[in-house]
Structures are given as C-alpha cells and as structure tokens.
Design an enzyme around this catalytic site. Structure first.
Site, PDB file in Angstrom:
ATOM      1  N   GLY A 149    -100.607   7.372 -77.247  1.00 39.99           N
ATOM      2  CA  GLY A 149    -100.064   7.559 -75.897  1.00 39.99           C
ATOM      3  C   GLY A 149    -100.128   6.354 -74.983  1.00 39.99           C
ATOM      4  O   GLY A 149    -100.108   6.512 -73.762  1.00 39.99           O
ATOM      5  N   HIS A 159     -88.448   2.616 -79.757  1.00 36.04           N
ATOM      6  CA  HIS A 159     -88.628   2.295 -81.177  1.00 36.04           C
ATOM      7  C   HIS A 159     -89.133   0.853 -81.305  1.00 36.04           C
ATOM      8  O   HIS A 159     -88.609  -0.046 -80.642  1.00 36.04           O
ATOM      9  CB  HIS A 159     -87.298   2.457 -81.913  1.00 36.04           C
ATOM     10  CG  HIS A 159     -87.426   2.210 -83.381  1.00 36.04           C
ATOM     11  ND1 HIS A 159     -87.973   3.145 -84.238  1.00 36.04           N
ATOM     12  CD2 HIS A 159     -87.126   1.120 -84.138  1.00 36.04           C
ATOM     13  CE1 HIS A 159     -87.992   2.640 -85.467  1.00 36.04           C
ATOM     14  NE2 HIS A 159     -87.494   1.420 -85.431  1.00 36.04           N
ATOM     15  N   LEU A 175     -80.566   8.749 -87.204  1.00 30.29           N
ATOM     16  CA  LEU A 175     -81.955   8.275 -87.204  1.00 30.29           C
ATOM     17  C   LEU A 175     -82.046   6.971 -86.403  1.00 30.29           C
ATOM     18  O   LEU A 175     -81.607   5.917 -86.889  1.00 30.29           O
ATOM     19  CB  LEU A 175     -82.449   8.054 -88.653  1.00 30.29           C
ATOM     20  CG  LEU A 175     -83.854   7.482 -88.787  1.00 30.29           C
ATOM     21  CD1 LEU A 175     -84.905   8.435 -88.233  1.00 30.29           C
ATOM     22  CD2 LEU A 175     -84.163   7.117 -90.229  1.00 30.29           C
TER      23      LEU A 175
HETATM   24  C1  GAR Z   1     -95.059   2.853 -80.460  1.00 31.01           C
HETATM   25  O1  GAR Z   1     -95.087   1.599 -81.076  1.00 31.01           O
HETATM   26  C2  GAR Z   1     -93.678   3.467 -80.556  1.00 31.01           C
HETATM   27  O2  GAR Z   1     -92.639   2.537 -80.406  1.00 31.01           O
HETATM   28  C3  GAR Z   1     -93.706   4.026 -81.953  1.00 31.01           C
HETATM   29  O3  GAR Z   1     -94.993   4.569 -82.086  1.00 31.01           O
HETATM   30  C4  GAR Z   1     -95.906   3.860 -81.244  1.00 31.01           C
HETATM   31  C5  GAR Z   1     -96.600   4.840 -80.355  1.00 31.01           C
HETATM   32  O4  GAR Z   1     -97.621   4.205 -79.637  1.00 31.01           O
HETATM   33  N1  GAR Z   1     -92.703   5.011 -82.141  1.00 31.01           N
HETATM   34  C6  GAR Z   1     -92.080   5.182 -83.300  1.00 31.01           C
HETATM   35  O5  GAR Z   1     -92.313   4.532 -84.286  1.00 31.01           O
HETATM   36  C7  GAR Z   1     -91.056   6.309 -83.276  1.00 31.01           C
HETATM   37  N2  GAR Z   1     -90.336   6.339 -84.508  1.00 31.01           N
HETATM   38  P1  GAR Z   1     -98.290   4.920 -78.390  1.00 31.01           P
HETATM   39  O6  GAR Z   1     -98.682   6.335 -78.867  1.00 31.01           O
HETATM   40  O7  GAR Z   1     -99.481   4.099 -78.067  1.00 31.01           O
HETATM   41  O8  GAR Z   1     -97.302   4.981 -77.292  1.00 31.01           O
END
Ligand code: GAR
Length: 201
Positions: free
Chosen positions: A13, A110, A145
C-alpha cells in the site's frame, strides 16, 4: 465539486499512502471514501486504519468461485458510489463486469512503460529484456491486460547493477508521483478519452 475516490489494493500500500498524502496536502479535489482489499493480511489495511479510512474486505480466499468474488467486489464498489476507482497494487485481473461498470472511471498503476512488460513481475521482465529505460504507467482500465488508454508515464534508468528490488524501488519513487498526478487530473475534469488516446487539458 469534490470527487469520491475508492482505492483497491492487495498488499503493502505505498501507492495508497502516496494518494492519501496528496489528498491530505489538499492538492486533489477529492476524498477517499474507502479502501477495498481482497487480502485480509495486506499491510495497506493498517495504513487505511491509521488514516481513519473505512476498510472493506472482500476476501478472495473465502469465495468458492471467481464469479462470486467478482460479484461481491462489484457490489462493494457500487455501494461506495465512487466517481473514480483507483487500482493501486491490485494484484488480480479485474473481471469484465466490474470493468464495464466503471469504464472511463477506473485507473491502474503499472510498474513499467506499457505496452512493454504487461502482467506480473514487470520489473523482472524489464531486467530480463535488458532495457536501458523503464518506468511506470497510469492508465484507464479496459478488458485487456494492462492495455487501456494511457494517462501518463514516468521514466527510470536501468543500471547495470540493478536487481529486481533496486529497480522496483526506483520505479516506486516515480509511481508515488505519477498516481496522485493522474488522480488530480481526473478530479479536475481535465482528462478526455478519445479511443486509445487520453487528452489532458
Ligand atoms: C507497485 O509497484 C504497483 O505498480 C504494482 O504493485 C506494486 C504495489 O506496491 N502493481 C502491479 O504490478 C499491478 N499489476 P504498493 O502496494 O506499495 O503500492
């Protein structure tokens, strides 16, 4: 008019926190009405609690089918009456019904420069491909996707000595700028979608 934002997240988060911090600074004309998570163990729940933001748990593990989970998620989302749904580290593919309901009103962050490296482990994909530049993308969600219309992107250099963690960390710094910025543009009614193109005024 202040917009109603709902954030959907599955994990740590840090992007949720960046959005909340921007809301608290008053730079986005919006309020976060709820955090929705599919994961009862996600650290993002603690973050929401300490910011006094209502948490709605739609625990994927407790549903007998993907369809039932998606139905419950859609119901939860609709109940919050959001102007904008923000996927901030939501680690599932959003079901078609939800995407359709919130078409043009749901964005995702992303950790790559789309259309390169869609799907899981985007940073690993970038390292395996040995690109020199990667970054992050905020885009509207459609039923492809990670393929919806791109709102904004920020770049990051890839260093020879990078591993997945160091690269992810450097991209994350840019994510924390990009996501609040995209939300601000949406909430100021400055984004228009024309086919694949998102115009910003
Ligand atoms: C982030 O790097 C986001 O871009 C990625 O997960 C991480 C979450 O970090 N999302 C994806 O890969 C979606 N396919 P966070 O929980 O610290 O925000």
């Amino acid at each position: 008019m202040e917009k109603r934002i709902v954030v959907v997240a599955s994990g740590r988060g840090s992007n949720f926190q960046a959005v909340i911090n921007a809301l608290k600074r008053g730079t986005i004309p919006a309020i976060c009405v709820a955090l929705i998570t599919d994961n009862s163990k996600a650290y993002v729940i603690e973050r929401a609690k300490s910011e006094c933001i209502p948490v709605i748990l739609v625990d994927y593990a407790t549903f007998s089918s993907r369809e039932l989970y998606e139905q419950a998620l859609l119901t939860a989302l609709k109940k919050t009456q959001p102007d904008l749904v923000v996927l901030a580290g939501y680690m599932r593919i959003m079901g078609r019904g939800v995407v359709k309901e919130f078409s043009g009103r749901m964005m995702n962050i992303h950790p790559a420069l789309l259309p390169s490296f869609a799907g899981l482990h985007a940073q690993r994909q970038a390292l395996l491909h040995a690109v020199k530049v990667t970054g992050c993308t905020v885009h509207f969600v459609d039923d492809s996707l990670d393929g919806g219309p791109i709102i904004l992107q920020r770049c990051v250099r890839v260093m020879d000595e990078d591993d997945e963690d160091t690269l992810a960390e450097r991209i994350l710094i840019q994510e924390h700028i990009a996501l609040p910025e995209a939300i601000r543009l949406f909430c100021e009614d400055r984004l228009t979608i024309e086919g694949r193109k998102v115009r910003t005024r």
